[in-house]
Design an enzyme around this catalytic site. Structure first.
Site, PDB file in Angstrom:
ATOM      1  N   GLY A 169       0.504  -1.414   0.047  1.00 26.04           N
ATOM      2  CA  GLY A 169      -0.096   0.204   0.040  1.00 26.04           C
ATOM      3  C   GLY A 169       0.581   1.301  -0.008  1.00 26.04           C
ATOM      4  N   TYR A 220       0.346  -1.510 -11.967  1.00 29.02           N
ATOM      5  CA  TYR A 220      -1.016  -1.425 -12.482  1.00 29.02           C
ATOM      6  C   TYR A 220      -1.387  -0.802 -13.770  1.00 29.02           C
ATOM      7  CZ  TYR A 220      -1.314  -2.562  -7.613  1.00 29.02           C
ATOM      8  OH  TYR A 220      -0.920  -3.153  -6.353  1.00 29.02           O
ATOM      9  N   TYR A 254      -9.505   5.507 -12.054  1.00 30.07           N
ATOM     10  CA  TYR A 254      -9.396   6.110 -10.979  1.00 30.07           C
ATOM     11  C   TYR A 254      -9.416   7.521 -11.132  1.00 30.07           C
ATOM     12  CZ  TYR A 254      -7.402   1.472  -9.519  1.00 30.07           C
ATOM     13  OH  TYR A 254      -7.343  -0.128  -9.633  1.00 30.07           O
ATOM     14  N   ARG A 294      -5.637   3.183 -15.680  1.00 34.54           N
ATOM     15  CA  ARG A 294      -5.690   4.254 -14.168  1.00 34.54           C
ATOM     16  C   ARG A 294      -6.529   5.417 -14.443  1.00 34.54           C
ATOM     17  NH1 ARG A 294      -2.074   5.590 -11.486  1.00 34.54           N
ATOM     18  NH2 ARG A 294      -3.091   5.217  -9.420  1.00 34.54           N
ATOM     19  N   CYS A 302     -13.273   3.312 -28.525  1.00 36.61           N
ATOM     20  CA  CYS A 302     -14.711   4.292 -28.814  1.00 36.61           C
ATOM     21  C   CYS A 302     -15.301   4.351 -27.431  1.00 36.61           C
ATOM     22  CB  CYS A 302     -15.567   3.357 -29.660  1.00 36.61           C
ATOM     23  SG  CYS A 302     -14.630   3.184 -31.265  1.00 36.61           S
ATOM     24  N   GLU A 303     -15.020   5.034 -26.513  1.00 36.68           N
ATOM     25  CA  GLU A 303     -15.566   5.562 -25.457  1.00 36.68           C
ATOM     26  C   GLU A 303     -14.954   6.803 -25.146  1.00 36.68           C
ATOM     27  OE1 GLU A 303     -16.551   3.647 -22.278  1.00 36.68           O
ATOM     28  OE2 GLU A 303     -16.340   1.498 -23.230  1.00 36.68           O
ATOM     29  N   GLU A 349       4.279  -6.472   1.641  1.00 39.82           N
ATOM     30  CA  GLU A 349       3.738  -6.982   0.265  1.00 39.82           C
ATOM     31  C   GLU A 349       3.836  -5.584  -0.653  1.00 39.82           C
ATOM     32  OE1 GLU A 349      -0.028  -8.413   1.343  1.00 39.82           O
ATOM     33  OE2 GLU A 349       0.660 -10.263   2.100  1.00 39.82           O
ATOM     34  N   PRO A 350       4.743  -4.932  -0.771  1.00 41.50           N
ATOM     35  CA  PRO A 350       4.919  -3.749  -1.668  1.00 41.50           C
ATOM     36  C   PRO A 350       4.645  -4.083  -3.345  1.00 41.50           C
ATOM     37  CG  PRO A 350       6.931  -4.491  -0.864  1.00 41.50           C
ATOM     38  CD  PRO A 350       6.301  -5.275  -0.298  1.00 41.50           C
ATOM     39  N   GLY A 351       3.998  -3.522  -3.958  1.00 42.92           N
ATOM     40  CA  GLY A 351       3.667  -3.525  -5.274  1.00 42.92           C
ATOM     41  C   GLY A 351       4.203  -2.348  -6.042  1.00 42.92           C
TER      42      GLY A 351
HETATM   43  C1  LIG Z   1      -2.623  -5.040  -3.996  1.00 44.55           C
HETATM   44  C2  LIG Z   1      -2.276  -5.724  -2.682  1.00 44.55           C
HETATM   45  C3  LIG Z   1      -0.511  -5.457  -2.365  1.00 44.55           C
HETATM   46  C4  LIG Z   1      -0.139  -4.568  -2.922  1.00 44.55           C
HETATM   47  O1  LIG Z   1      -0.405  -3.179  -3.165  1.00 44.55           O
HETATM   48  P1  LIG Z   1       0.552  -1.959  -3.415  1.00 44.55           P
HETATM   49  O2  LIG Z   1      -0.202  -0.927  -3.278  1.00 44.55           O
HETATM   50  O3  LIG Z   1       0.973  -2.050  -4.876  1.00 44.55           O
HETATM   51  O4  LIG Z   1       1.762  -1.952  -2.488  1.00 44.55           O
HETATM   52  C5  LIG Z   1      -0.463  -5.994  -1.157  1.00 44.55           C
HETATM   53  N1  LIG Z   1      -1.127  -6.965  -0.591  1.00 44.55           N
HETATM   54  C6  LIG Z   1      -2.251  -7.124  -1.030  1.00 44.55           C
HETATM   55  C7  LIG Z   1      -3.311  -8.251  -0.132  1.00 44.55           C
HETATM   56  C8  LIG Z   1      -2.932  -6.539  -2.182  1.00 44.55           C
HETATM   57  O5  LIG Z   1      -4.105  -6.887  -2.224  1.00 44.55           O
END
Ligand SMILES: *Cc1c(COP(=O)(O)O)cnc(C)c1O
Length: 432
Positions: A252, A390, A334, A330, A361-362, A291-293
């Site tokens: 997050g 994303y 969003y 995105r 076409c939107e 869990e960073p993405g």
């Molecule tokens: C999407 C998600 C993440 C990653 O979130 P980021 O905002 O990309 O860091 C981590 N854990 C869970 C369970 C998620 O659904």
């Protein structure tokens, strides 16, 4: 002339002639990549990924921890492998993501956590067979399903309970996940019963708690509040039936889409985030899972697109480009704002207010609205920044548009890591 900061260390400007700046991905000109691989093109920087992973990892060096990169942010095999080589684990939310991880980095299973509210029996079985580290269970029914599948396969599963801390996070409502009304997790008050249920199966090993309050969160206060609640729960949950070993703090951590950030500034932000996460957990003797993405991969990728047409409707000017909402959802989904820069820029030149739109076409198909951009001619290139997370993972084939190619640049060597889809790929599964 000093060149403005773009997205170090992956993407920057170089002066190619007096007063002319060219966009580079590490040592390669963006224009060269477009010429070689076509557009629209996702381009990632290996240096940026490495640097960001290390900064994030270093910020948590004060606590035993494992980073489980969130695969849904960007699931390209080459990126998963690069992260695997650096010691990353993985957070998956489907059997498909698990299969990708195992393909990219065969030894990864023992560092895989499986999250998500709707794991199917087939997905659970695949994860049990692979021998993953941890299932993050999100309901009592799922605990029962996990126990039944584990018994069936005679494989013991470690589970953590994902709790819903009822904490609001300042982000887009679609990506806030930690409040009572959201589908995610189990209410804190229901956690003891769910854990007792899990402990009653000899096929389940109750191993921890997990929490994930949402995505693109820039205020560390919300993380601290959530972890505070979860650590209180962990303290209360002393039971002879099980011993908690892990606390999964989810992902997050947001990125500043509007402003460039130096590597030093990012490292500092990681430290603040780590502080917010680690402080409530001191003395708990739990291994921290993260869990960073987005924070790892977001600024490490750009989307290169070519201007097809310029047009004006009344007072409005449009740049119609060859990337669209199917490539980068995105902005449409969003209302997200991504910086857009030309691949060749003459600072100080004329600029104009444009909507940057795709061919779909939107009316919702836009990449930017009312954006002040330098004058760009038809045929010239634009780069949409911070598109690593994303972006491709949310891409679709809407309007029967083949998905873009992806290249990974490391130093002077660009490598194609996903070839552009062909139109015939798109109907290959259909029958007449
Ligand atoms: C999407 C998600 C993440 C990653 O979130 P980021 O905002 O990309 O860091 C981590 N854990 C869970 C369970 C998620 O659904």
């Amino acid at each position: 002339m000093s060149t403005p900061l773009l997205r170090p260390p992956g993407f920057g400007w170089r002066e190619s002639a007096p007063g002319v700046l060219e966009l580079y991905a590490e040592q390669t000109r963006a224009a060269e990549l477009a010429a070689r691989f076509g557009t629209p093109l996702y381009c990632y920087s290996g240096r940026a990924i490495t640097s960001r992973f290390r900064a994030f990892n270093r910020a948590f060096r004060g606590a035993p921890h494992t980073i489980c990169y969130s695969v849904k942010a960007n699931s390209n095999l080459a990126i998963l492998r690069l992260l695997g080589t650096m010691g990353s684990g993985f957070d998956v939310v489907s059997g498909g993501e698990l299969a990708r991880v195992l393909r990219a980095w065969p030894g990864a299973a023992r560092k895989v956590v499986f999250s998500g509210v709707g794991k199917t029996a087939g997905e659970i079985d695949a994860a049990l067979r692979a021998g993953i580290l941890l299932f993050n269970a999100e309901s009592e029914s799922e605990v029962e399903r996990l126990a039944a599948r584990a018994a069936g396969l005679k494989k013991r599963a470690s589970i953590a309970l994902r709790v819903n801390p009822d904490i609001p996070a300042e982000t887009h409502p679609y990506i806030a996940t930690g409040m009572r009304e959201h589908k995610f997790g189990i209410a804190m008050s229901a956690a003891p019963a769910a854990l007792a249920l899990a402990a009653s199966s000899r096929w389940l090993r109750v191993a921890g708690l997990s929490v994930h309050i949402g995505s693109q969160i820039l205020e560390s206060g919300a993380f601290a509040a959530a972890l505070e609640r979860v650590s209180c729960l962990a303290r209360d949950l002393r039971s002879p039936l099980y011993r908690l070993r892990y606390l999964d703090a989810g992902g997050g951590l947001g990125i500043p889409y509007q402003d460039p950030e130096t590597e030093v500034q990012f490292a500092e932000r990681c430290r603040q985030y780590a502080e917010a996460v680690m402080r409530p957990l001191r003395n708990l003797k739990l291994r921290l899972l993260l869990e960073p993405g987005r924070a790892i991969i977001g600024p490490a990728g750009i989307l290169i697109t070519r201007v097809l047409y310029r047009k004006t409707n009344g007072r409005k000017s449009f740049l119609v480009v060859d990337a669209a909402m199917n490539d980068l959802l995105r902005p449409s989904l969003y209302g997200a704002r991504h910086e857009i820069v030309p691949a060749v820029w003459r600072p100080g030149g004329a600029s104009e207010l444009f909507d940057v739109v795709g061919p779909i076409c939107e009316s919702g198909d836009f990449l930017a609205r009312d954006r002040q951009l330098p004058e760009v001619a038809e045929g010239e290139l634009l780069a949409i920044l911070d598109a690593g997370a994303y972006g491709m993972s949310l891409a679709s084939n809407y309007n029967t548009r083949p998905r873009a190619a992806e290249v990974l640049v490391s130093g002077s060597k660009p490598r194609l890591v996903r070839r552009r889809e062909r139109v015939r790929d798109l109907y290959a599964q259909e029958f007449l």
